[in-house]
Motif scaffolding. Structure first.
Motif, PDB file in Angstrom:
ATOM      1  N   ASN A 521       0.839  -1.207   0.000  1.00  9.98           N
ATOM      2  CA  ASN A 521       0.000   0.000   0.000  1.00  9.98           C
ATOM      3  C   ASN A 521       0.872   1.253   0.000  1.00  9.98           C
ATOM      4  N   ASP A 522       0.222   2.412  -0.221  1.00  9.67           N
ATOM      5  CA  ASP A 522       0.992   3.630  -0.499  1.00  9.67           C
ATOM      6  C   ASP A 522       1.964   4.001   0.613  1.00  9.67           C
ATOM      7  N   ASN A 523       1.550   3.799   1.888  1.00  6.83           N
ATOM      8  CA  ASN A 523       2.491   4.185   2.954  1.00  6.83           C
ATOM      9  C   ASN A 523       3.422   3.042   3.362  1.00  6.83           C
ATOM     10  N   LEU A 524       3.494   2.012   2.537  1.00  3.17           N
ATOM     11  CA  LEU A 524       4.426   0.885   2.709  1.00  3.17           C
ATOM     12  C   LEU A 524       4.259   0.160   4.044  1.00  3.17           C
ATOM     13  N   GLU A 525       3.045   0.113   4.572  1.00  2.83           N
ATOM     14  CA  GLU A 525       2.856  -0.561   5.864  1.00  2.83           C
ATOM     15  C   GLU A 525       2.212  -1.926   5.728  1.00  2.83           C
ATOM     16  N   GLY A 526       1.733  -2.218   4.559  1.00  4.28           N
ATOM     17  CA  GLY A 526       1.063  -3.505   4.406  1.00  4.28           C
ATOM     18  C   GLY A 526       0.884  -3.880   2.949  1.00  4.28           C
ATOM     19  N   VAL A 527       0.397  -5.094   2.747  1.00  2.90           N
ATOM     20  CA  VAL A 527       0.233  -5.584   1.377  1.00  2.90           C
ATOM     21  C   VAL A 527      -1.234  -5.941   1.149  1.00  2.90           C
ATOM     22  N   ASP A 528      -1.798  -5.368   0.081  1.00  2.57           N
ATOM     23  CA  ASP A 528      -3.156  -5.742  -0.341  1.00  2.57           C
ATOM     24  C   ASP A 528      -3.063  -6.957  -1.244  1.00  2.57           C
ATOM     25  N   ILE A 529      -3.906  -7.947  -0.980  1.00  2.00           N
ATOM     26  CA  ILE A 529      -3.834  -9.187  -1.769  1.00  2.00           C
ATOM     27  C   ILE A 529      -5.184  -9.426  -2.443  1.00  2.00           C
ATOM     28  N   PHE A 530      -5.158  -9.696  -3.723  1.00  3.28           N
ATOM     29  CA  PHE A 530      -6.385 -10.019  -4.467  1.00  3.28           C
ATOM     30  C   PHE A 530      -6.205 -11.346  -5.173  1.00  3.28           C
ATOM     31  N   SER A 531      -7.300 -12.066  -5.294  1.00  7.32           N
ATOM     32  CA  SER A 531      -7.203 -13.287  -6.096  1.00  7.32           C
ATOM     33  C   SER A 531      -8.430 -13.404  -6.992  1.00  7.32           C
ATOM     34  N   GLU A 532      -8.233 -14.061  -8.098  1.00 11.54           N
ATOM     35  CA  GLU A 532      -9.351 -14.368  -8.973  1.00 11.54           C
ATOM     36  C   GLU A 532      -9.173 -15.796  -9.464  1.00 11.54           C
ATOM     37  N   VAL A 533     -10.237 -16.587  -9.358  1.00 10.20           N
ATOM     38  CA  VAL A 533     -10.157 -17.988  -9.767  1.00 10.20           C
ATOM     39  C   VAL A 533     -11.341 -18.290 -10.692  1.00 10.20           C
ATOM     40  N   ARG A 534     -11.059 -19.034 -11.759  1.00 11.76           N
ATOM     41  CA  ARG A 534     -12.134 -19.396 -12.697  1.00 11.76           C
ATOM     42  C   ARG A 534     -12.124 -20.888 -12.977  1.00 11.76           C
ATOM     43  N   CYS A 535     -13.319 -21.423 -13.196  1.00 16.85           N
ATOM     44  CA  CYS A 535     -13.391 -22.802 -13.672  1.00 16.85           C
ATOM     45  C   CYS A 535     -14.679 -22.998 -14.463  1.00 16.85           C
ATOM     46  N   THR A 536     -14.759 -24.062 -15.209  1.00 21.06           N
ATOM     47  CA  THR A 536     -16.018 -24.419 -15.849  1.00 21.06           C
ATOM     48  C   THR A 536     -16.485 -25.686 -15.147  1.00 21.06           C
ATOM     49  N   GLY A 537     -17.562 -25.567 -14.356  1.00 18.35           N
ATOM     50  CA  GLY A 537     -17.917 -26.756 -13.586  1.00 18.35           C
ATOM     51  C   GLY A 537     -19.256 -26.652 -12.903  1.00 18.35           C
ATOM     52  N   GLN A 538     -19.457 -27.581 -11.977  1.00 18.58           N
ATOM     53  CA  GLN A 538     -20.763 -27.695 -11.321  1.00 18.58           C
ATOM     54  C   GLN A 538     -20.775 -27.104  -9.924  1.00 18.58           C
ATOM     55  N   THR A 539     -19.650 -26.593  -9.491  1.00 14.39           N
ATOM     56  CA  THR A 539     -19.626 -25.961  -8.166  1.00 14.39           C
ATOM     57  C   THR A 539     -18.666 -24.760  -8.207  1.00 14.39           C
ATOM     58  N   GLY A 540     -18.844 -23.873  -7.231  1.00 14.86           N
ATOM     59  CA  GLY A 540     -18.121 -22.606  -7.278  1.00 14.86           C
ATOM     60  C   GLY A 540     -16.674 -22.684  -6.811  1.00 14.86           C
ATOM     61  N   VAL A 541     -15.976 -21.550  -6.976  1.00 17.11           N
ATOM     62  CA  VAL A 541     -14.543 -21.536  -6.658  1.00 17.11           C
ATOM     63  C   VAL A 541     -14.220 -20.510  -5.564  1.00 17.11           C
ATOM     64  N   GLU A 542     -15.234 -20.228  -4.697  1.00 18.98           N
ATOM     65  CA  GLU A 542     -14.977 -19.272  -3.615  1.00 18.98           C
ATOM     66  C   GLU A 542     -13.841 -19.736  -2.709  1.00 18.98           C
ATOM     67  N   MET A 543     -13.893 -21.039  -2.367  1.00 11.58           N
ATOM     68  CA  MET A 543     -12.883 -21.551  -1.427  1.00 11.58           C
ATOM     69  C   MET A 543     -11.486 -21.429  -2.013  1.00 11.58           C
ATOM     70  N   GLU A 544     -11.402 -21.647  -3.325  1.00  7.68           N
ATOM     71  CA  GLU A 544     -10.102 -21.557  -3.984  1.00  7.68           C
ATOM     72  C   GLU A 544      -9.581 -20.118  -3.912  1.00  7.68           C
ATOM     73  N   ALA A 545     -10.496 -19.149  -4.155  1.00  8.95           N
ATOM     74  CA  ALA A 545     -10.076 -17.745  -4.138  1.00  8.95           C
ATOM     75  C   ALA A 545      -9.645 -17.336  -2.721  1.00  8.95           C
ATOM     76  N   LEU A 546     -10.419 -17.801  -1.710  1.00  5.52           N
ATOM     77  CA  LEU A 546     -10.085 -17.450  -0.326  1.00  5.52           C
ATOM     78  C   LEU A 546      -8.785 -18.122   0.120  1.00  5.52           C
TER      79      LEU A 546
END
Ligand code: SAM
Ligand code: SF4
Length: 595
Positions: A521-546
C-alpha cells in the motif's frame, strides 16, 4: 565380514598409499587388501580395484532449455530420436536393479531433467524402491519455481541448482538464454521449502565469472546454501582452453584476499567437493577439483545416459554398454546383472588425466556416442508391445480424445459436450486423496452431479500489515529470504490448486485460471492481496479464491516474521468480494469489480 565397504575403501586408500612408501606390507594392509580382492566381482557394483559404487546418476534427457557455453555449442547437440530415450518404466527397472544390488543414492540429471514431463512420476516411483536412501536432482532451475513443491511431495530429498553468475546480463551471455531471475527465485524457494543445504553449482571460467568468486561467497552469508565452485572441464564442443580454467588453489587464494578467515571444514564421507566456510556465515562453499586433483581412487559413481548406456567413468566413452538394448531384447535380470558387472569390472583405475583428456574425443552426457549393441538369447518378438509401449498408446489415445473434444467445444459450445468434457475430467481425477468425511467420520459431501455446468468466477481479497520497516525492505526487494511478493504470489496460486486437499469437504476442481496479485500500500505498511479464480464446472470456486489470498498472506508472514517485531504483523479482512456462475451472483457493495 567387514563393517562397510565404504569404510574399507576409504581405509584402504590410506593404507595403500602408506604401504607404497615402506619396503614391506604390514599385516593390517595385507588383510585389507585380501578383503578387497575377495570383494571383487561378488557384487555387480564392485570393480577390480575394490571400489564399490553405491551412487547412480541417471540422465533423464538430452534436451535442455539453456545453451551454457561451457557445456554445449550454441546450436545445441544432435539428439537421439525420442524412441531411443529410456522410458519411465525402463528407468525404474534399471534403478530397481541397481538399488537391489546396493545403490543408495540416485541423482537425476541431464540435459535438463526438469524438461521431462514424467519427472514427478519418476521420483515418486524411485521413492518406492526399498534401500534407496536419497533422491537428488541437478537442474538449471529455470522452471523450478513451478515444479519444486510437487517434486518435494513426490520424494525429492536434495537438489543442486546451477548458477554461474549473480549478474542478470552475464547470465544471458553464459547461457545464451534469459531466465536469471527465475533461477534466483528457485534458489529462494528451495530455501523456503527447507531443502538443506541447497547446493548451487558454479562453473568458474577465467575472464567470464572469476571476478564473482567473492560475491558468491558473500551469497552464503545469510542463506543456508552451499555454493560449489567447479573447475571448468573439457568436453567436445565446449571450446575448453587450459588458460580459461581457474584452479582450486587459485580460487582459494582469491577468496582469502577478501576473507582471510576463509577456512577448510570437514568434508562429508564420499563428498567430491572440498568444503570451506567463512566463520559466522550461514552457508558454506565447496570446490570440485576434477581438473587439479582427481578423485578417481574414491569414485563411487556410475552413470546411465538418457539413451540407456551404462557409463562407468564420465571421461571414458569406450566403456559404455547399452542397457536399453539389452532390456528391449528381453534380457533377464541375471543377464543384465552380468552385463553390468562385466562393464564395471572394466573400469580403469583412473582416467587419462584432465589435460590429456582435453586433447581426446569425449562427450558430455547429453551427446550421442557409438555403443556396443547387446544381443540376448531370449529375444522377445519385435511385434509384441511392452507394458510401457501399451501405456504410451493409451496415453496417446486419451490425449487425442481430449484434443478432439476441445476442438469440438471451440466449434460448437453445447452444454452436452461440456458435460462430456467435465465427466472425463472428473473420471481422470478419481485418484484424489480427499477424505470426504465430517467430524463423526460420516461421508457428507454435497453431490453436485446434477448441477448445471457453468463458468464460475470468484474473487477474494485480504490484507497483511507488516509495518514500515519490513514494507520498505519488501519494496526494495531486499528481504533476506528473497522476493517476498513473487514467492507469495506463487504460493497463493499453488494453494488455490490444492484447496480440496486442505478443506475436507471441498470438491476437487479442475481450474481454468488463477491469478493472485499483491500490492504494497501507499504508505508501505502492508500488502493488499487479491485473487481471482475461474473454472467451468458444477460448483463454485470461492474456497479456492479465499485459500489463495490466505496462503499468500501466510507466506508473507513467514518470510517477514524474523525481520520485525511480531506485534506489527497482522492478517486481516480475508473475504470473498464477488462470485458468479452459480445460483446467485454476489458482489460486495464496497467492491468496484477491479482488483
Ligand atoms: N542441466 C542441469 C544443470 O545445468 O544443472 C544438469 C546437467 S549439467 C550437465 C550438470 C552439471 O554439470 C551442472 O552443474 C553444470 O554446471 C556442470 N557442467 C557442465 N559442463 C561443465 C564443464 N565443462 N565443466 C564443469 N562443469 C560442467
Ligand atoms: Fe543445459 Fe545444464 Fe548443459 Fe547448461 S549445463 S546447457 S543447463 S545441460
Amino acid at each position: 565380514m567387514f563393517r562397510s565397504i565404504n569404510f574399507v575403501r576409504q581405509f584402504a586408500g590410506v593404507c595403500f598409499s602408506e604401504a607404497s612408501t615402506v619396503a614391506g606390507i604390514s599385516p593390517r594392509v595385507r588383510e585389507f587388501r585380501e578383503k578387497l580382492s575377495e570383494n571383487v566381482g561378488k557384487n555387480m557394483l564392485n570393480d577390480s580395484f575394490g571400489r564399490h559404487h553405491n551412487y547412480l546418476r541417471i540422465s533423464l534427457t538430452e534436451r535442455c532449455n539453456l545453451r551454457c557455453r561451457y557445456c554445449m555449442p550454441a546450436e545445441g547437440v544432435k539428439l537421439t530420436p525420442r524412441d531411443g530415450i529410456l522410458t519411465t518404466d525402463e528407468i525404474i527397472q534399471i534403478a530397481d536393479l541397481f538399488v537391489k544390488e546396493g545403490v543408495e543414492k540416485i541423482r537425476l540429471t541431464g540435459g535438463e531433467p526438469t524438461v521431462r514431463k514424467d519427472l514427478v512420476d519418476i521420483i515418486a516411483q524411485l521413492k518406492q524402491l526399498d534401500g534407496l536412501k536419497s533422491i537428488a536432482i541437478t537442474t538449471n532451475g529455470l522452471t523450478l519455481i513451478r515444479q519444486l513443491p510437487s517434486l518435494q511431495r513426490a520424494g525429492l530429498d536434495s537438489l543442486n541448482i546451477s548458477l554461474d553468475t549473480l549478474k542478470e546480463k552475464r547470465f544471458e551471455q553464459f547461457t545464451r538464454r534469459r531466465g536469471w531471475a527465475r533461477v534466483i527465485a528457485a534458489i529462494d524457494l528451495a530455501v523456503q521449502l527447507e531443502f538443506n543445504p541447497v547446493k548451487v553449482n558454479c562453473v568458474v571460467m577465467r575472464g567470464f565469472n572469476d571476478d564473482e568468486l567473492v560475491d558468491f561467497v558473500n551469497f552464503t552469508k545469510d542463506k543456508p546454501i552451499d555454493v560449489r565452485f567447479i573447475e571448468y572441464m573439457p568436453f567436445s564442443g565446449n571450446e575448453w582452453k587450459e588458460n580459461k580454467m581457474v584452479s582450486y588453489d587459485e580460487m582459494v587464494t582469491i577468496i582469502r584476499k577478501k576473507h582471510p578467515e576463509f577456512q577448510k571444514i570437514s568434508d562429508k564421507p564420499n563428498d567430491t567437493s572440498k568444503a570451506f566456510k567463512v566463520p559466522g556465515f550461514q552457508g558454506q562453499v565447496g570446490f570440485i577439483t576434477s581438473m587439479s586433483q582427481n578423485f578417481c581412487s574414491s569414485c563411487n559413481r556410475l552413470r546411465i545416459t538418457a539413451d540407456g548406456n551404462l557409463k562407468v567413468c564420465l571421461f571414458e566413452g569406450k566403456g559404455e554398454v547399452s542397457l536399453r538394448d539389452a532390456i528391449r531384447s528381453g534380457a533377464s535380470e541375471d543377464d543384465l546383472k552380468k552385463l553390468i558387472s562385466d562393464t564395471v569390472l572394466k573400469k580403469k583405475k583412473q582416467h587419462a588425466g584432465m589435460i590429456n583428456l582435453s586433447h581426446m574425443e569425449n562427450r558430455p552426457m547429453i551427446l550421442i556416442a557409438p555403443v556396443r549393441r547387446i544381443q540376448c538369447n531370449n529375444k522377445k518378438s519385435k511385434n509384441k508391445k511392452t507394458k510401457s509401449q501399451r501405456k504410451l498408446k493409451i496415453e496417446r489415445q486419451n490425449n487425442l480424445y481430449i484434443n478432439n473434444l476441445t476442438k469440438k467445444m471451440h466449434n460448437n459450445k453445447t452444454i452436452k459436450l461440456e458435460r462430456h468434457f467435465q465427466e472425463f475430467r472428473i473420471a481422470s481425477r478419481k485418484y484424489s486423496t480427499l477424505s470426504h468425511v465430517d467430524e463423526t467420520g460420516k461421508a457428507s459431501m454435497v453431490d453436485v452431479g446434477s448441477k448445471e455446468i457453468t463458468k464460475r468466477v470468484a474473487k477474494a481479497r485480504g490484507f497483511i500489515c507488516v509495518g514500515k520497516t519490513i514494507g520498505k525492505l519488501i519494496a526494495e526487494n531486499s528481504m533476506k529470504k528473497g522476493d517476498v511478493l513473487g514467492i507469495a504470489q506463487l504460493a497463493g496460486i499453488m494453494a488455490a490448486k490444492k484447496t480440496s486437499d486442505l478443506i475436507p469437504l471441498c470438491h476437487p476442481l479442475s481450474l481454468n485460471y488463477v491469478n493472485v496479485s499483491l500490492k504494497l500500500n501507499d504508505n508501505l505498511e502492508g500488502v493488499d492481496i487479491f485473487s481471482e479464480v475461474r473454472c467451468t464446472g458444477q460448483t463454485g470456486v470461492e474456497m479456492e479464491a479465499l485459500t489463495a489470498v490466505s496462503v499468500a498472506a501466510l507466506t508473507i508472514y513467514d518470510m517477514c516474521k524474523a525481520a520485525g517485531p511480531p506485534d506489527t504483523m497482522k492478517i486481516s479482512g480475508v473475504q470473498l468480494v464477488s462470485k458468479s456462475g452459480g445460483k446467485r451472483d454476489f458482489m460486495r457493495e464496497d467492491f468496484s469489480g477491479e482488483s
